[in-house]
Design an enzyme around this catalytic site. Sequence first.
Site, PDB file in Angstrom:
ATOM      1  N   GLU A   6       3.895  -6.666   7.993  1.00 50.01           N
ATOM      2  CA  GLU A   6       2.936  -5.756   8.616  1.00 50.01           C
ATOM      3  C   GLU A   6       3.056  -5.637  10.135  1.00 50.01           C
ATOM      4  O   GLU A   6       2.839  -4.554  10.687  1.00 50.01           O
ATOM      5  CB  GLU A   6       1.496  -6.184   8.259  1.00 50.01           C
ATOM      6  N   GLU A  60       0.375  -9.994  -1.167  1.00 47.90           N
ATOM      7  CA  GLU A  60      -1.026 -10.425  -1.116  1.00 47.90           C
ATOM      8  C   GLU A  60      -1.643 -10.425  -2.511  1.00 47.90           C
ATOM      9  O   GLU A  60      -2.446 -11.299  -2.846  1.00 47.90           O
ATOM     10  CB  GLU A  60      -1.805  -9.524  -0.158  1.00 47.90           C
ATOM     11  N   GLY A 111       0.871  -5.733   0.850  1.00 49.35           N
ATOM     12  CA  GLY A 111      -0.182  -5.853  -0.146  1.00 49.35           C
ATOM     13  C   GLY A 111       0.317  -6.317  -1.497  1.00 49.35           C
ATOM     14  O   GLY A 111      -0.439  -6.906  -2.283  1.00 49.35           O
ATOM     15  N   ALA A 127       0.838  -1.202   0.000  1.00 44.04           N
ATOM     16  CA  ALA A 127       0.000   0.000   0.000  1.00 44.04           C
ATOM     17  C   ALA A 127       0.872   1.251   0.000  1.00 44.04           C
ATOM     18  O   ALA A 127       2.010   1.234   0.488  1.00 44.04           O
ATOM     19  CB  ALA A 127      -0.908   0.000   1.221  1.00 44.04           C
TER      20      ALA A 127
END
Length: 298
Positions: free
Chosen positions: A171, A150, A147, A102
């Site tokens: 994270e 992911e 992300g 992100a």
Amino acid sequence: MILVASRTSSLTTLRSVRVACTARRYIQTRQAPANAAEAYLEPVQDRPGITSLLLNRPKAKNAISLRLLKEFQECLDKVQFDKETRVLVVRSSTVGSFCAGADLIERASMSKAQVDKFLIDLRRALGTLENLPMPTIAAIDGPALGGGLELGLACDLRVAGHAVTKIGLPEVKLGIIPGAGGTQRLTRLLGLAKAKDLIFTARVMTAQEAHQIGVVDYVSAPETTAFDKALELAQQMSANAPLALKAAKQAISRVPELGLESGLDFERASYEPLLHTKDRLEALQAFKEKRAPVFKGE
């Protein structure tokens, strides 16, 4: 007049050389113009049936911004119904990148409501990617963190470049947990213990380490890219019957949620309609004639 003409000719030649160099550089890096979309679709040249979905925020290592996410979803919505695409490769528009997660700089300026919407939209986008009817391959030629990994986990297969050194879900070091499917998809991929190990330690892996543990399926050979290897795999897949690929993906993807007997029933239900397709008849005819079949997805 002769002097002016000569100078004009020299300038014209110089401009031509600059244009040629620019064009060559564009071809080598496969970079989109700076003002282009942050995510876009592009058919792979001379590889019928293979489409790239490119992430294009080179200065931010393709960190997921609001705009990139919106355009990424639009690409998925389009390719979902594209009968010409038999395999989708998700990659960076620039060498040495994939997706750094992100956009934390943008995130810092967002309200809670905006963050909540972003997470809902990201969940939807990765769900759409995971459920596309065609096989998908993540070509990881640079950092795949948070992300970014992911996103890769939502693809059917992951290929890492030989020189990639940053793959992981860090994270917990930032006071949060993976929030775009990392705890769920990684656990389904690796099992409880290995997923807990990677997430609890926030360990960042090299391509070779990620391959050894099973996070990525292939590592490219030295001096080649993940995209090169992804294209090799995609070509093998795209030569097969599109409807059969779709049915196989559908049947395999249901395994985690079905018991064996229910899974076998679902496999049979996916198998049966293929017997009456034109592609099935073409495959039988091609086998009889000792030639390669020509599939049309019918």
